[in-house]
Design a protein around this motif. Structure first.
Motif, PDB file in Angstrom:
ATOM      1  N   PRO A 102      -8.348   6.217   4.860  1.00 16.37           N
ATOM      2  CA  PRO A 102      -8.106   4.770   4.795  1.00 16.37           C
ATOM      3  C   PRO A 102      -6.745   4.405   5.374  1.00 16.37           C
ATOM      4  CG  PRO A 102      -7.902   5.780   2.622  1.00 16.37           C
ATOM      5  CD  PRO A 102      -8.434   6.833   3.533  1.00 16.37           C
ATOM      6  N   GLU A 103      -6.632   3.169   5.811  1.00 14.87           N
ATOM      7  CA  GLU A 103      -5.362   2.690   6.363  1.00 14.87           C
ATOM      8  C   GLU A 103      -4.599   1.928   5.288  1.00 14.87           C
ATOM      9  OE1 GLU A 103      -3.915  -0.514   9.682  1.00 14.87           O
ATOM     10  OE2 GLU A 103      -5.459   0.928  10.301  1.00 14.87           O
ATOM     11  N   PHE A 104      -3.341   2.298   5.123  1.00 14.46           N
ATOM     12  CA  PHE A 104      -2.485   1.658   4.123  1.00 14.46           C
ATOM     13  C   PHE A 104      -1.095   1.482   4.714  1.00 14.46           C
ATOM     14  CE2 PHE A 104       0.515   2.299   0.474  1.00 14.46           C
ATOM     15  CZ  PHE A 104       0.267   1.096  -0.168  1.00 14.46           C
ATOM     16  N   GLN A 105      -0.646   0.242   4.734  1.00 14.00           N
ATOM     17  CA  GLN A 105       0.667  -0.090   5.304  1.00 14.00           C
ATOM     18  C   GLN A 105       0.812   0.456   6.727  1.00 14.00           C
ATOM     19  OE1 GLN A 105       3.513   1.298   2.343  1.00 14.00           O
ATOM     20  NE2 GLN A 105       3.219  -0.541   1.094  1.00 14.00           N
ATOM     21  N   LEU A 159      -3.344   6.835  -2.349  1.00 10.79           N
ATOM     22  CA  LEU A 159      -3.666   5.524  -2.916  1.00 10.79           C
ATOM     23  C   LEU A 159      -3.672   5.579  -4.446  1.00 10.79           C
ATOM     24  CD1 LEU A 159      -6.546   4.487  -0.486  1.00 10.79           C
ATOM     25  CD2 LEU A 159      -4.120   3.882  -0.353  1.00 10.79           C
ATOM     26  N   LEU A 160      -4.214   6.661  -4.997  1.00  9.59           N
ATOM     27  CA  LEU A 160      -4.202   6.816  -6.455  1.00  9.59           C
ATOM     28  C   LEU A 160      -2.783   6.899  -6.985  1.00  9.59           C
ATOM     29  CD1 LEU A 160      -7.132   9.376  -6.975  1.00  9.59           C
ATOM     30  CD2 LEU A 160      -7.119   6.951  -7.560  1.00  9.59           C
ATOM     31  N   ASN A 187       1.655   4.546 -10.158  1.00  9.21           N
ATOM     32  CA  ASN A 187       3.114   4.479 -10.285  1.00  9.21           C
ATOM     33  C   ASN A 187       3.781   3.194  -9.786  1.00  9.21           C
ATOM     34  OD1 ASN A 187       3.431   7.247 -11.300  1.00  9.21           O
ATOM     35  ND2 ASN A 187       2.738   7.865  -9.265  1.00  9.21           N
ATOM     36  N   SER A 188       3.122   2.450  -8.918  1.00 12.33           N
ATOM     37  CA  SER A 188       3.798   1.304  -8.312  1.00 12.33           C
ATOM     38  C   SER A 188       3.830   0.088  -9.246  1.00 12.33           C
ATOM     39  CB  SER A 188       3.099   0.914  -7.002  1.00 12.33           C
ATOM     40  OG  SER A 188       3.691  -0.257  -6.467  1.00 12.33           O
ATOM     41  N   ASP A 189       4.944  -0.642  -9.232  1.00 19.20           N
ATOM     42  CA  ASP A 189       5.069  -1.890  -9.972  1.00 19.20           C
ATOM     43  C   ASP A 189       4.967  -3.102  -9.047  1.00 19.20           C
ATOM     44  OD1 ASP A 189       5.456  -0.509 -12.349  1.00 19.20           O
ATOM     45  OD2 ASP A 189       7.636  -0.453 -12.114  1.00 19.20           O
ATOM     46  N   ASN A 190       4.730  -2.848  -7.776  1.00 27.05           N
ATOM     47  CA  ASN A 190       4.680  -3.912  -6.775  1.00 27.05           C
ATOM     48  C   ASN A 190       3.249  -4.446  -6.653  1.00 27.05           C
ATOM     49  OD1 ASN A 190       4.261  -5.038  -3.997  1.00 27.05           O
ATOM     50  ND2 ASN A 190       6.474  -4.651  -3.870  1.00 27.05           N
ATOM     51  N   HIS A 191       3.056  -5.737  -6.959  1.00 30.46           N
ATOM     52  CA  HIS A 191       1.713  -6.329  -6.997  1.00 30.46           C
ATOM     53  C   HIS A 191       1.010  -6.235  -5.644  1.00 30.46           C
ATOM     54  CE1 HIS A 191       1.999  -8.401 -10.995  1.00 30.46           C
ATOM     55  NE2 HIS A 191       3.280  -8.194 -10.748  1.00 30.46           N
ATOM     56  N   SER A 192       1.665  -6.650  -4.606  1.00 31.22           N
ATOM     57  CA  SER A 192       1.035  -6.680  -3.288  1.00 31.22           C
ATOM     58  C   SER A 192       0.734  -5.261  -2.797  1.00 31.22           C
ATOM     59  CB  SER A 192       1.928  -7.412  -2.273  1.00 31.22           C
ATOM     60  OG  SER A 192       3.192  -6.770  -2.155  1.00 31.22           O
ATOM     61  N   GLU A 193       1.616  -4.319  -3.130  1.00 31.92           N
ATOM     62  CA  GLU A 193       1.390  -2.931  -2.741  1.00 31.92           C
ATOM     63  C   GLU A 193       0.174  -2.359  -3.467  1.00 31.92           C
ATOM     64  OE1 GLU A 193       4.200   0.934  -2.008  1.00 31.92           O
ATOM     65  OE2 GLU A 193       4.267   0.067  -4.042  1.00 31.92           O
ATOM     66  N   ARG A 194       0.044  -2.662  -4.757  1.00 35.12           N
ATOM     67  CA  ARG A 194      -1.093  -2.196  -5.544  1.00 35.12           C
ATOM     68  C   ARG A 194      -2.397  -2.784  -4.995  1.00 35.12           C
ATOM     69  NH1 ARG A 194       0.117   0.272 -10.371  1.00 35.12           N
ATOM     70  NH2 ARG A 194      -2.047  -0.060 -11.008  1.00 35.12           N
ATOM     71  N   LEU A 233      -7.533  -2.207  -2.133  1.00 35.10           N
ATOM     72  CA  LEU A 233      -8.412  -2.628  -1.039  1.00 35.10           C
ATOM     73  C   LEU A 233      -8.619  -1.500  -0.032  1.00 35.10           C
ATOM     74  CD1 LEU A 233      -7.068  -6.253  -0.440  1.00 35.10           C
ATOM     75  CD2 LEU A 233      -9.302  -5.635  -1.381  1.00 35.10           C
ATOM     76  N   SER A 234      -7.579  -0.729   0.201  1.00 32.97           N
ATOM     77  CA  SER A 234      -7.694   0.406   1.125  1.00 32.97           C
ATOM     78  C   SER A 234      -8.674   1.449   0.596  1.00 32.97           C
ATOM     79  CB  SER A 234      -6.325   1.053   1.350  1.00 32.97           C
ATOM     80  OG  SER A 234      -5.452   0.163   2.014  1.00 32.97           O
TER      81      SER A 234
END
Length: 526
Positions: A115-118, A127-128, A133-140, A145-146
């Motif tokens: 999958p493509e991510f960033q 992605l998992l 671990n991420s607290d960033n909404h848009s990153e999550r 989606l990826s």
């Protein structure tokens, strides 16, 4: 007729024995080495094994012999097993090849797709990691989606495969592929789904309470209203795993522990010897080794091995107990049984034992006796461990029911709006609010729909059976599970019979009644 039956079954047992070991041995070697030569040997052995069950003359003989009213129990069980294996393999070889090619095509896409991510190609584990671990909404959201991109890529292939499987099943006299799978697994589809519907109704209140707790923890973590939570705010893309209970790390109690010795001591306390199994097993991670876990009984004569990737954690401790549970089941099957019947009576029965043992490391008695925790440590651990186990049981049960309800509909009516149906079920059963757009084939990104069909229900049925066995043991045999009489009970009433009994008759013999979901509900929903 009895002489004819015995002669035919003797021939079938010998032929199956001859073809069986190469399949499992080559699979073991491919999993432990990753070498192409073993993968190819396994594929060839598997083809040879299934060709044996495509013989139309043998199938006709089975249909004729099954009509004999004087069959013994063992004869009947062998003929039933052979029938269930053969009926699915009576198609024209060209049609079988087409289905196999479709499955291989989908498998290859799942294996090779990145999958493509960033803006970069990543793995699913990447992605998992973001979702954990991420607290960033848009990153999550982007990571979630990826993780679904593969669904869009293979949706048409999966639907084509579903239609092909249905056509094959209809050619064999079944309504659809899903129904065929249930019948050849000796599962009553209506009873199974009535049971699952009952579980939904009885678990609605406790699950909503647990789900509200999880959502409150997440809303605090992300500083947002719980009503605004969406699928990407959970740690698993399908919400099939419960997030850890806040503020506690159970792994710290496993540091420096000899888990091989601990599992040996646990089973020994129950009178179950697993030393020989551990000696043949492959327990620790290394390069080119399968990263997951499984148990195999290579020859049905005692060559039992476990593959896992053990480290000092709750996760891999649970996996070790789970797989050794499978191994103990296999070890104590009566080897005087015909080769065909030296196996579990159904996947759900061996899963039940694996799950029964896999739950042990969450209990007070086990943590005190085998992990060596002190009283004050137990007082610290147990509230978290009990809550985590209940969370996991509730979350995973609702996920398995969602999956099963959808899969049945997928095969009964593949032309309906499946994307809409998917999110209706997810929202109703798992209480997860859908994303803004539900027209995307998010369901198709779950590999099991295409490559492990009609199998998910077995895990939940296994959970129900594990609870029923545990209840019987604690109310009839011993409140302390770690006693020799508990092991004796499991061997004599459950393991030794192999596949000589129908799975539900085995449960009744061991507990006095057929499968009853009430014990699972009592254990985890109250």
């Amino acid at each position: 007729m009895s002489i004819q039956v015995e002669k035919f079954l003797d021939q079938q047992n010998k032929q199956m024995k001859l073809l069986y070991k190469p399949v499992l041995y080559n699979h073991w070697m491919s999993a432990t080495t990753g070498k192409k030569e073993w993968i190819e040997k396994h594929e060839k052995a598997l083809i040879d094994y299934f060709v044996n069950f495509s013989d139309p003359e043998a199938f006709k003989t089975i249909l004729s012999l099954k009509k004999d009213e004087n069959l013994t129990q063992l004869q009947k069980r062998q003929l039933d097993d052979l029938y269930n294996k053969m009926v699915k393999n009576q198609l024209n070889k060209n049609e079988v090849s087409k289905t196999v090619e479709l499955e291989k095509k989908i498998s290859q896409k799942f294996t090779t797709y990145r999958p493509e991510f960033q803006g970069e190609a990543v793995t699913n584990n990447d992605l998992l990691d973001v979702l954990k671990n991420s607290d960033n909404h848009s990153e999550r959201k982007e990571a979630w989606l990826s993780s679904k991109q593969i669904g869009k890529k293979i949706e048409k292939d999966i639907l084509f495969l579903v239609r092909k499987r249905n056509a094959d099943a209809k050619a064999l006299g079944f309504d659809n592929y899903y129904q065929m799978c249930f019948e050849t697994q000796e599962l009553d589809i209506d009873v199974v789904f009535e049971t699952f519907q009952k579980l939904v109704e009885l678990s609605n209140e406790p699950f909503r309470k647990i789900k509200d707790e999880i959502d409150q923890e997440l809303s605090d973590k992300f500083n947002m209203d719980a009503d605004d939570l969406r699928p990407w705010h959970y740690v698993d893309p399908f919400f099939q795993e419960a997030p850890p209970v806040n503020g506690f790390d159970m792994d710290k109690f496993y540091k420096g522990k000899d888990l091989e010795q601990i599992v040996t001591d646990t089973f020994k306390s129950m009178g179950l010897d697993i030393v020989d199994i551990l000696k043949k097993s492959d327990l620790y991670p290394r390069k080119d080794k399968n990263p997951f876990g499984f148990c195999t009984h290579i020859d049905r004569e005692g060559d039992i091995r476990v593959l896992i990737n053990l480290d000092e954690s709750v996760f891999w401790s649970t996996a070790l107990f789970h797989e050794i549970g499978h191994a103990a089941y296999f070890k104590y099957i009566d080897r005087s049984l015909p080769f065909i019947l030296r196996f579990h009576s159904h996947t759900l029965t061996t899963e039940a034992i694996a799950l029964f043992f896999g739950r042990m490391n969450k209990t007070w008695d086990w943590q005190k006796q085998f992990l060596g925790l002190k009283e004050e440590e137990l007082n610290e651990v147990m509230p978290f461990a009990a809550k985590m186990l209940q969370r996991q049981m509730l979350v995973s049960a609702r996920w398995m029911i969602t999956f099963s309800f959808f899969e049945r509909e997928l095969y009964e009516n593949p032309e309906q709006d499946l994307n809409k149906l998917w999110w209706q079920l997810v929202e109703k059963i798992q209480l997860v609010k859908p994303p803004e757009a539900t027209h995307y084939p998010d369901w198709a990104s779950k590999m099991h729909f295409s490559l492990a069909p009609a199998s998910y229900q077995d895990y939940l049925l296994g959970e129900l059976t594990a609870s029923q066995l545990q209840n019987y043991i604690e109310t009839t045999i011993s409140t302390n599970l770690f006693k020799p009489e508990v092991g004796s009970y499991l061997v004599e009433q459950f393991f030794t019979h192999g596949a000589s009994l129908h799975w539900n008759e085995k449960i009744k013999k061991a507990t006095g009644e057929h499968l009853n979901p009430g014990y699972f509900i009592k254990q985890f929903f109250n």
